[in-house]
Scaffold this motif. Structure first.
Motif, PDB file in Angstrom:
ATOM      1  N   GLN A  95       0.808  -1.217   0.000  1.00 27.36           N
ATOM      2  CA  GLN A  95       0.000   0.000   0.000  1.00 27.36           C
ATOM      3  C   GLN A  95       0.842   1.268   0.000  1.00 27.36           C
ATOM      4  OE1 GLN A  95      -3.217  -0.155  -0.436  1.00 27.36           O
ATOM      5  NE2 GLN A  95      -3.264  -2.388  -0.299  1.00 27.36           N
ATOM      6  N   VAL A  96       2.126   1.145  -0.201  1.00 25.51           N
ATOM      7  CA  VAL A  96       3.004   2.319  -0.209  1.00 25.51           C
ATOM      8  C   VAL A  96       3.895   2.230  -1.449  1.00 25.51           C
ATOM      9  CG1 VAL A  96       4.781   3.613   1.034  1.00 25.51           C
ATOM     10  CG2 VAL A  96       3.010   2.389   2.308  1.00 25.51           C
ATOM     11  N   PRO A  97       3.820   3.230  -2.341  1.00 27.85           N
ATOM     12  CA  PRO A  97       2.905   4.370  -2.354  1.00 27.85           C
ATOM     13  C   PRO A  97       1.475   3.926  -2.658  1.00 27.85           C
ATOM     14  CG  PRO A  97       4.780   4.719  -3.826  1.00 27.85           C
ATOM     15  CD  PRO A  97       4.783   3.278  -3.452  1.00 27.85           C
ATOM     16  N   PRO A  98       0.485   4.715  -2.251  1.00 24.85           N
ATOM     17  CA  PRO A  98      -0.911   4.357  -2.552  1.00 24.85           C
ATOM     18  C   PRO A  98      -1.164   4.313  -4.054  1.00 24.85           C
ATOM     19  CG  PRO A  98      -0.784   6.081  -0.881  1.00 24.85           C
ATOM     20  CD  PRO A  98       0.590   5.927  -1.431  1.00 24.85           C
ATOM     21  N   SER A  99      -2.197   3.595  -4.418  1.00 23.38           N
ATOM     22  CA  SER A  99      -2.527   3.456  -5.847  1.00 23.38           C
ATOM     23  C   SER A  99      -2.820   4.806  -6.489  1.00 23.38           C
ATOM     24  CB  SER A  99      -3.736   2.525  -6.010  1.00 23.38           C
ATOM     25  OG  SER A  99      -3.453   1.237  -5.520  1.00 23.38           O
ATOM     26  N   GLN A 100      -3.442   5.716  -5.734  1.00 23.21           N
ATOM     27  CA  GLN A 100      -3.732   7.040  -6.295  1.00 23.21           C
ATOM     28  C   GLN A 100      -2.456   7.772  -6.654  1.00 23.21           C
ATOM     29  OE1 GLN A 100      -4.972   5.742  -3.587  1.00 23.21           O
ATOM     30  NE2 GLN A 100      -7.184   6.026  -3.438  1.00 23.21           N
ATOM     31  N   VAL A 101      -1.417   7.610  -5.828  1.00 19.31           N
ATOM     32  CA  VAL A 101      -0.138   8.281  -6.101  1.00 19.31           C
ATOM     33  C   VAL A 101       0.513   7.687  -7.342  1.00 19.31           C
ATOM     34  CG1 VAL A 101       2.167   8.752  -5.196  1.00 19.31           C
ATOM     35  CG2 VAL A 101       0.177   8.881  -3.681  1.00 19.31           C
ATOM     36  N   LEU A 102       0.503   6.349  -7.455  1.00 10.91           N
ATOM     37  CA  LEU A 102       1.110   5.708  -8.621  1.00 10.91           C
ATOM     38  C   LEU A 102       0.382   6.096  -9.906  1.00 10.91           C
ATOM     39  CD1 LEU A 102       1.994   2.059  -7.503  1.00 10.91           C
ATOM     40  CD2 LEU A 102       3.481   4.043  -7.693  1.00 10.91           C
ATOM     41  N   ILE A 103      -0.943   6.113  -9.858  1.00 10.80           N
ATOM     42  CA  ILE A 103      -1.705   6.477 -11.056  1.00 10.80           C
ATOM     43  C   ILE A 103      -1.465   7.937 -11.420  1.00 10.80           C
ATOM     44  CG2 ILE A 103      -4.037   6.765 -11.978  1.00 10.80           C
ATOM     45  CD1 ILE A 103      -4.866   4.329 -10.338  1.00 10.80           C
ATOM     46  N   GLY A 104      -1.421   8.812 -10.406  1.00 10.66           N
ATOM     47  CA  GLY A 104      -1.138  10.218 -10.678  1.00 10.66           C
ATOM     48  C   GLY A 104       0.236  10.411 -11.287  1.00 10.66           C
ATOM     49  N   LEU A 105       1.249   9.732 -10.726  1.00 14.34           N
ATOM     50  CA  LEU A 105       2.595   9.831 -11.283  1.00 14.34           C
ATOM     51  C   LEU A 105       2.633   9.284 -12.699  1.00 14.34           C
ATOM     52  CD1 LEU A 105       5.616  10.425 -10.956  1.00 14.34           C
ATOM     53  CD2 LEU A 105       5.879   8.175  -9.891  1.00 14.34           C
ATOM     54  N   ALA A 106       1.947   8.161 -12.936  1.00 13.97           N
ATOM     55  CA  ALA A 106       1.916   7.571 -14.279  1.00 13.97           C
ATOM     56  C   ALA A 106       1.247   8.519 -15.275  1.00 13.97           C
ATOM     57  CB  ALA A 106       1.184   6.232 -14.243  1.00 13.97           C
ATOM     58  N   LEU A 107       0.195   9.210 -14.849  1.00 15.84           N
ATOM     59  CA  LEU A 107      -0.495  10.149 -15.740  1.00 15.84           C
ATOM     60  C   LEU A 107       0.411  11.320 -16.113  1.00 15.84           C
ATOM     61  CD1 LEU A 107      -4.081  10.240 -14.206  1.00 15.84           C
ATOM     62  CD2 LEU A 107      -3.438   9.341 -16.430  1.00 15.84           C
ATOM     63  N   PHE A 108       1.140  11.862 -15.146  1.00 14.38           N
ATOM     64  CA  PHE A 108       2.013  13.004 -15.442  1.00 14.38           C
ATOM     65  C   PHE A 108       3.210  12.585 -16.292  1.00 14.38           C
ATOM     66  CE2 PHE A 108      -0.249  15.085 -11.906  1.00 14.38           C
ATOM     67  CZ  PHE A 108      -0.479  16.317 -12.492  1.00 14.38           C
ATOM     68  N   ILE A 109       3.748  11.389 -16.051  1.00 13.61           N
ATOM     69  CA  ILE A 109       4.829  10.897 -16.909  1.00 13.61           C
ATOM     70  C   ILE A 109       4.307  10.667 -18.323  1.00 13.61           C
ATOM     71  CG2 ILE A 109       6.408   8.972 -17.308  1.00 13.61           C
ATOM     72  CD1 ILE A 109       6.698   8.679 -14.305  1.00 13.61           C
ATOM     73  N   THR A 110       3.090  10.142 -18.421  1.00 13.15           N
ATOM     74  CA  THR A 110       2.479   9.942 -19.735  1.00 13.15           C
ATOM     75  C   THR A 110       2.309  11.267 -20.457  1.00 13.15           C
ATOM     76  OG1 THR A 110       1.310   7.973 -18.962  1.00 13.15           O
ATOM     77  CG2 THR A 110       0.456   9.049 -20.933  1.00 13.15           C
ATOM     78  N   TYR A 111       1.849  12.276 -19.739  1.00 12.14           N
ATOM     79  CA  TYR A 111       1.691  13.594 -20.360  1.00 12.14           C
ATOM     80  C   TYR A 111       3.046  14.143 -20.809  1.00 12.14           C
ATOM     81  CZ  TYR A 111       0.612  18.532 -20.948  1.00 12.14           C
ATOM     82  OH  TYR A 111       0.494  19.792 -21.464  1.00 12.14           O
ATOM     83  N   PHE A 112       4.084  13.915 -20.015  1.00  9.64           N
ATOM     84  CA  PHE A 112       5.423  14.398 -20.377  1.00  9.64           C
ATOM     85  C   PHE A 112       5.918  13.699 -21.644  1.00  9.64           C
ATOM     86  CE2 PHE A 112      10.043  14.127 -20.171  1.00  9.64           C
ATOM     87  CZ  PHE A 112      10.395  15.455 -19.955  1.00  9.64           C
ATOM     88  N   VAL A 113       5.726  12.373 -21.709  1.00  7.78           N
ATOM     89  CA  VAL A 113       6.201  11.617 -22.872  1.00  7.78           C
ATOM     90  C   VAL A 113       5.400  11.959 -24.122  1.00  7.78           C
ATOM     91  CG1 VAL A 113       6.446   9.287 -23.824  1.00  7.78           C
ATOM     92  CG2 VAL A 113       7.087   9.738 -21.452  1.00  7.78           C
ATOM     93  N   MET A 114       4.086  12.123 -23.950  1.00 12.37           N
ATOM     94  CA  MET A 114       3.209  12.332 -25.100  1.00 12.37           C
ATOM     95  C   MET A 114       3.039  13.801 -25.462  1.00 12.37           C
ATOM     96  SD  MET A 114       2.435   9.218 -25.832  1.00 12.37           S
ATOM     97  CE  MET A 114       1.205   9.548 -27.082  1.00 12.37           C
ATOM     98  N   ALA A 115       3.683  14.704 -24.748  1.00 12.55           N
ATOM     99  CA  ALA A 115       3.507  16.140 -25.020  1.00 12.55           C
ATOM    100  C   ALA A 115       3.827  16.514 -26.468  1.00 12.55           C
ATOM    101  CB  ALA A 115       4.345  16.965 -24.038  1.00 12.55           C
ATOM    102  N   PRO A 116       4.941  16.044 -27.056  1.00 17.54           N
ATOM    103  CA  PRO A 116       5.180  16.384 -28.473  1.00 17.54           C
ATOM    104  C   PRO A 116       4.080  15.876 -29.404  1.00 17.54           C
ATOM    105  CG  PRO A 116       7.179  15.549 -27.441  1.00 17.54           C
ATOM    106  CD  PRO A 116       6.070  15.293 -26.481  1.00 17.54           C
ATOM    107  N   VAL A 117       3.558  14.683 -29.117  1.00 21.53           N
ATOM    108  CA  VAL A 117       2.489  14.124 -29.948  1.00 21.53           C
ATOM    109  C   VAL A 117       1.225  14.961 -29.823  1.00 21.53           C
ATOM    110  CG1 VAL A 117       1.064  12.087 -30.382  1.00 21.53           C
ATOM    111  CG2 VAL A 117       3.477  11.819 -29.752  1.00 21.53           C
TER     112      VAL A 117
END
Length: 258
Positions: A95-117
């Protein structure tokens, strides 16, 4: 005598009132009815332009309803969230980090990677369409191209050939532009899954070594009743912090998309 007649009259009035309530309770306790508004949403289109606008609105609403699936299945989100989940499971802290934290981090990394697209789609498809310089069909085709190019870069030829074979169109495909999107998307997904599991395996190795060392040490000391996880967990967390694990994991993820 008068009192007796008065009691009889009151009794009959009460009986009549009770009967009226019992046999018609809806009218007895019904609140005053408020007027119900009526909205005329559906009407006949007067011009072809109104029909086309209605169809465009329906398509836009459909795309919005599919936006979560598009975000998950056609971007870098799959690989990122799986690798981050492997890190948490390898550490052994469920439960550490919580699922909400992992999903939030994954979303921001996704936005960073996909920003040029996303920037390319906005520049060449969305903005010209809003300025009425291109049609909706042209905007849709231009919006697909940057996303398809990204998926082609991350898709293995073996996975693409698999779906082309079962779609029975492998002889019709001469260039990447001939590959239908409905074939590219599942091929991209299974390629991302394989890449994510390969990275997850490499993440698990150091944690597995710590577990084996701790278990062997406890057995040699005769401490068989002590769960090895209780001893290995602090060492795994210490190792992960000392090597700056989150920086290494995110750096590896970003490098894997280049």
């Amino acid at each position: 005598m008068k009192n007796k007649n008065k009691k009889i009259i009151n009794l009959w009035c009460s009986a009549v009132l009770a009967a009226s309530i019992f046999f018609n309770p809806s009218k007895a306790f019904a609140a005053p009815q408020a007027p119900v508004p009526f909205f005329d949403f559906v009407r006949t289109a007067n011009t072809p332009e109104e029909t086309a606008l209605t169809l465009q609105i329906i398509v836009a609403l459909t795309i919005l309803s599919l936006a979560p699936s598009i975000l998950i299945m056609m971007t870098s989100f799959i690989r990122v969230i799986i690798v981050l989940s492997f890190v948490r499971n390898g550490l052994g802290v469920q439960q550490v980090p919580p699922s909400q934290v992992l999903i939030g981090l994954a979303l921001f990394i996704t936005y960073f990677v996909m920003a040029p697209v996303f920037s390319d789609i906005n520049k060449n498809a969305i903005q010209p369409y809003l300025r009425e310089e291109i049609s909706f069909q042209e905007a849709f085709e231009k919006a697909q191209k940057p996303l398809r190019d990204f998926m082609f870069k991350q898709t293995r030829e073996k996975d693409l050939a698999l779906f082309l074979h079962f779609a029975k169109i492998q002889n019709q495909v001469k260039t990447l532009d001939d590959v239908p999107t409905y074939v590219l998307i599942p091929a991209f997904i299974i390629s991302e899954l394989k890449t994510a599991f390969q990275m997850g395996f490499m993440i698990f190795i150091p944690f597995l070594v710590i577990d084996m060392v701790v278990a062997s040490t406890l057995m040699s000391m005769g401490m068989l009743m002590l769960p090895p996880v209780m001893i290995s967990l602090p060492f795994k967390i210490l190792l992960f912090v000392m090597v700056d694990g989150w920086n290494l994991v995110v750096s590896s993820l970003l490098s894997s998309f280049n």
